[in-house]
Design a protein around this motif. Structure first.
Motif: not given
Ligand SMILES: Nc1nc2c(ncn2[C@@H]2O[C@H](COP(=O)(O)OP(=O)(O)O)[C@@H](O)[C@H]2O)c(=O)[nH]1
Ligand SMILES: [Mg+2]
Length: 364
Positions: A276-283
């Motif tokens: 299970l992988k999660l990637y969160l990207v902001s500016a």
């Protein structure tokens, strides 16, 4: 001109292939060499690609199926990478539920069915905590077919990378090396920590100074292999996350809570997680988390230093559950978090499925 060297880094889901490729690529780059990476998945929206790009690597994807079933796409991506980047080395990560790579990828490439590459010995990355459960068979939460696949992946290796060495207790690595060398005879076994870098130079020396010599054809029962693949549900999800009324929110807390909630739902369903992988990207920032078993803690690979008001989210989940269960679980988790953390969440991409029967284009 010398041919580009192609190193295939296989191994089960969550073993540390992407982390290991990052370590190899970083070391090669520090030596002034040019590196290209090819990633692979049964679906699209890949955390691995984004994570490797974040580290400044040029990455191409083969999506919608494994390298062997999508050999033409692999061949095209290898050509594209060669022409765009003129790499000294291409590092390729096959999907973690794939095996029989020598017969279906390496021999066809060696036989001239895809560009001109010099093939490094096949590396198979092994997660020692997964291996520990495999050695104590009764504790493996996977069905027998997955244990069969896990074992076939190791059997095929020219080099077994016993990764996550940093997590092992005294004497355990030696016991595992002994187990592996007795079971899979004649295979080089290298203890490595892709995370700390320990053993990475030795591995690099071992695969890049040698050519693949493997003539072997893996003795594999395709129906059992297919049953293993078909016992894992896959879910890839993309979403936009916004703080309600433009408010900033804690991206790390959101990511941790989403991972923990999903893990809990899977555990309650008796569904072992493969990865299970999660990637969160902001500016301006990213956050990455991983979980490789319901028996293990969530791993925080990268934190956000800032609190964004808007982010995009990618989740890649492979677990022993139906695609419908995975879809319902993530919807439930996201709805709960939208409520408790005052977020607006809109889904931008979603696919959930069982991988199809492996049908390699070539088997030599
Ligand atoms: N402690 C430790 N963790 C590792 C190591 N290599 C990979 N990991 C972690 O294992 C998880 C899965 O790694 P990843 O490279 O995504 O696995 P892949 O699915 O095989 O590509 C990530 O959270 C990594 O940080 C290692 O050498 N030591
Ligand atoms: Mg990976």
């Amino acid at each position: 001109m010398q041919n580009t060297k192609l190193a295939i880094v296989g191994g089960f889901l969550g073993a540390g292939k992407t982390t290991a490729i990052l370590a190899l690529g970083t070391s090669l780059r520090a030596k002034g060499l040019r590196v290209g990476i090819v990633t692979n998945d049964q679906g699209g929206e890949l955390v691995d690609t984004r994570y490797l790009e974040e580290h400044g690597f040029s990455v191409l994807e083969v999506t919608g199926g494994c390298f062997c079933c999508n050999f033409d796409q692999l061949s095209q991506k290898l050509d594209q990478m060669s022409q765009q980047e003129f790499p000294d080395y291409i590092l390729a990560e096959p999907v973690g539920s794939c095996t029989d790579l020598i017969s279906t990828i390496m021999k066809p490439i060696h036989g001239g069915r895809a560009g001109q590459f010099e093939l490094a010995p096949l590396s198979v990355v092994c997660d020692p905590l997964r291996l520990r459960r495999f050695m104590q068979e009764k504790q493996s939460a996977f069905p027998n077919e997955i244990n069969y696949l896990f074992s076939k992946q190791l059997e095929e290796a020219e080099v077994i990378v016993l990764n996550k060495y940093d997590l092992l207790q005294d004497g355990e690595a030696e016991r595992m090396e002994k187990f592996l060398s007795e079971r899979y005879k004649g295979i080089v076994i290298l203890p490595v920590s892709a995370k700390t870098g320990a053993g990475v130079e030795e591995w690099l020396g071992c695969i890049l100074s040698a050519e693949s010599r493997s003539e072997k054809t893996l003795d594999i029962e395709y129906d059992t292999y297919a049953a293993a693949e078909a016992s894992l549900g896959w879910l890839n999800l993309g979403a936009e996350i916004r703080g309600r009324d433009g408010a900033a929110f804690d991206g790390n807390a959101f990511s941790r809570a989403l991972m923990a909630d999903l893990r809990e739902r899977l555990e309650a369903n008796g569904s072992e997680i493969a990865h299970l992988k999660l990637y969160l990207v902001s500016a301006s920032d990213t956050c990455k988390l991983s979980c490789v078993s319901i028996y293990e803690e969530i791993i925080e690979d990268k934190h956000m230093a800032t609190s964004p008001s808007q982010c995009s989210l990618i989740v890649n989940l492979r677990a022993c559950a139906s695609p419908e269960f995975l879809s319902t679980a993530i919807r439930g988790s996201l709805d709960a978090l939208a409520h408790t953390m005052a977020l607006e969440i809109s889904q931008t991409a979603h696919e959930s499925f069982y991988p199809g029967y492996p049908k390699p284009k070539y088997r030599m």
